[in-house]
Structure formats: structure tokens, C-alpha cells
Design a protein around this motif. Structure first.
Motif, PDB file in Angstrom:
ATOM      1  N   LEU A 271       0.834  -1.203   0.000  1.00 38.83           N
ATOM      2  CA  LEU A 271       0.000   0.000   0.000  1.00 38.83           C
ATOM      3  C   LEU A 271       0.867   1.250   0.000  1.00 38.83           C
ATOM      4  N   ALA A 272       1.883   1.247   0.860  1.00 37.86           N
ATOM      5  CA  ALA A 272       2.764   2.415   0.951  1.00 37.86           C
ATOM      6  C   ALA A 272       3.471   2.675  -0.374  1.00 37.86           C
ATOM      7  N   ASP A 273       3.900   1.619  -1.036  1.00 33.72           N
ATOM      8  CA  ASP A 273       4.591   1.778  -2.317  1.00 33.72           C
ATOM      9  C   ASP A 273       3.677   2.384  -3.380  1.00 33.72           C
ATOM     10  N   GLN A 274       2.404   2.017  -3.337  1.00 35.30           N
ATOM     11  CA  GLN A 274       1.457   2.547  -4.316  1.00 35.30           C
ATOM     12  C   GLN A 274       1.109   4.012  -4.042  1.00 35.30           C
ATOM     13  N   ILE A 275       1.108   4.391  -2.772  1.00 36.85           N
ATOM     14  CA  ILE A 275       0.790   5.769  -2.394  1.00 36.85           C
ATOM     15  C   ILE A 275       1.989   6.693  -2.548  1.00 36.85           C
ATOM     16  N   ALA A 276       3.194   6.135  -2.469  1.00 38.04           N
ATOM     17  CA  ALA A 276       4.429   6.936  -2.453  1.00 38.04           C
ATOM     18  C   ALA A 276       4.534   7.971  -3.575  1.00 38.04           C
ATOM     19  N   PRO A 277       4.128   7.661  -4.820  1.00 36.10           N
ATOM     20  CA  PRO A 277       4.244   8.680  -5.871  1.00 36.10           C
ATOM     21  C   PRO A 277       3.420   9.936  -5.610  1.00 36.10           C
ATOM     22  N   ALA A 278       2.458   9.846  -4.716  1.00 34.37           N
ATOM     23  CA  ALA A 278       1.603  11.003  -4.426  1.00 34.37           C
ATOM     24  C   ALA A 278       2.138  11.866  -3.284  1.00 34.37           C
ATOM     25  N   ILE A 279       3.190  11.436  -2.625  1.00 30.54           N
ATOM     26  CA  ILE A 279       3.679  12.175  -1.453  1.00 30.54           C
ATOM     27  C   ILE A 279       4.099  13.593  -1.854  1.00 30.54           C
TER      28      ILE A 279
END
Length: 247
Positions: free
Chosen positions: A181-189
């Protein structure tokens, strides 16, 4: 919902006509916002049947906005829960919106939008993360059920987004599948912010990321181009219970 501004997963293989018919029969027959989103008690068993279904993206948005207004004002109607509706739904379903939301227990779409049985097709994953199962579920609602609206619903104080932000900052790996989940969200940080502001800004950015990925999926994009579908991002505020559109 209130509006802040105007409003690439792989393409799933298209099933053959026979398979589409079987799939439709199995999944539909077996069980048988307005200022914001521009584009209570149970009723008797003899109450009117299921309400007319919104047929366009604009109508669907208006219905969600009206439901959220009732929710915020503690004037919920709890629609489509009567015996008549339950019996009607045995033969099929005709939901008017797909809501892709987070798994957070504080943001159940049917309650937030004051909708009932057969009204919403809800898909939920941590941080609204897309994978093939989620994408396939959304596509099923649009392509097989003819749903005119896909709403990506993020929310204030999202734990999945916070975990992704903190993991990136610390460099520590999260447990097992939570790291996915974190890897998928990371580009939005959002690296232009710090502290809690970074997490909050990333919640909005993640909603946009997921919305844009869905809107770019070829089969859905064709529906959008034809005016038959809208893919919209929105955010639920825990403090006010308001759903507002994310541009």
C-alpha cells in the motif's frame, strides 16, 4: 460536496460475449454533492418501490450531494431498505455510482451519502489503492452495470497515507503486505510540505492520482469521452462530515 476547483493500471482483458452474459447473470441475478459536486426511521413494508435511478453523471453527483447534506444534518432517510425493495433486488441490481473508498471504518459510503440497498457499488482498499482486483471491480460496475459515475473517496486523517509518508521519511519497511500500500501511495507524497501538512496534502494528491489512473484506463476513458461516465475525486472530512470535491 463542496468544490475546491472545477472538476495506469493495465487494461483488463475484455471477456467474450458469452462470458459477459454469464458474468452479468451470476453477479446481478444471483442475489438478485448539490452545491458541492457540480458537473429517519424505517418505512413500512408497503412503502413505494425502489427510487428512480440517476441515469447521468450529473444526476448521480446531485444525488450523492443531497445524501451527504442529509447525513451532515442528521436527517438521514435510510432509503431503499423496505421489504418491497429487498424483494425487487432479488432479480437484479442497478446501482447509480461506484464509490472507491478507503477501508477506514469511519467512512462507510452508504452512510456518508445516505444511500440504501442497491444504490451504490462500493469498492474499498487501504488508501483507495488500485490493484487488478480493485480495477476489475470498478470496471465491472461501469461496463457491465452501466454505472455513470465513479467517485474516488479519500478522507481526512487517512492512516494508510500517513503510514506511507512516515515510512518514506524513516526508511523503515512496513509489515508484510502493508508495504505494498505504501509503495502505491508513495508517488503522491507531497514533498513541498512538512509534518502533518505533508500527510494532509498527500491525501488529496493520492485521490487525484487514483482518479487520473482510472480515467486513463481505455475502456473507462471511452465512456468519459462519450459523456456516459464521470470519474471524480472527493474527500470526506471527519470533523464536519462534509464530502468535498477534489479538483
Amino acid at each position: 460536496m463542496n468544490s475546491d476547483s472545477p472538476a495506469g493500471a493495465p487494461r483488463p482483458a475484455e471477456p467474450k460475449p458469452a462470458r459477459r452474459s454469464l458474468l452479468r447473470g451470476a453477479l446481478t441475478g444471483a442475489a438478485a454533492l448539490g452545491a458541492g459536486l457540480a458537473v429517519g426511521t424505517a418505512t413500512p413494508a408497503t412503502a413505494a418501490p425502489h427510487r428512480p435511478r440517476p441515469a447521468t453523471p450529473a444526476e448521480a453527483l446531485r444525488e450523492l450531494a443531497a445524501g451527504n447534506a442529509r447525513w451532515r444534518a442528521f436527517r438521514q432517510k435510510h432509503p431503499d431498505e423496505t421489504r418491497t425493495v429487498r424483494q425487487e433486488l432479488v432479480s437484479g441490481q442497478h446501482p447509480f455510482a461506484v464509490v472507491l473508498g478507503c477501508i477506514d471504518s469511519r467512512v462507510p459510503p452508504e452512510l456518508v451519502f445516505d444511500q440504501g440497498l442497491g444504490d451504490l457499488l462500493t469498492v474499498r482498499s487501504g488508501g483507495e489503492v488500485l490493484d487488478e482486483a480493485v480495477l476489475g471491480s470498478v470496471a465491472y460496475g461501469v461496463l457491465e452495470l452501466g454505472i455513470p459515475l465513479v467517485l474516488v473517496l479519500g478522507h481526512q486523517s487517512c492512516g494508510a497515507v500517513r503510514a506511507a509518508v512516515e515510512a518514506e521519511e524513516s526508511g523503515e519497511k512496513l509489515p508484510a503486505h502493508i508495504q505494498y500500500l505504501a509503495d502505491q501511495i508513495a508517488p503522491a507524497i507531497d514533498h513541498t510540505k512538512e509534518g502533518d501538512a505533508r500527510t494532509d496534502a498527500t491525501i488529496d494528491a493520492n485521490i487525484r492520482l487514483v482518479r487520473d489512473r482510472l480515467a486513463a484506463e481505455p475502456d473507462l476513458a471511452a465512456k468519459v469521452s462519450a459523456g456516459e461516465l464521470a470519474v471524480v475525486g472527493a474527500r470526506y472530512e471527519l470533523t464536519s462530515q462534509l464530502v468535498r470535491r477534489i479538483g
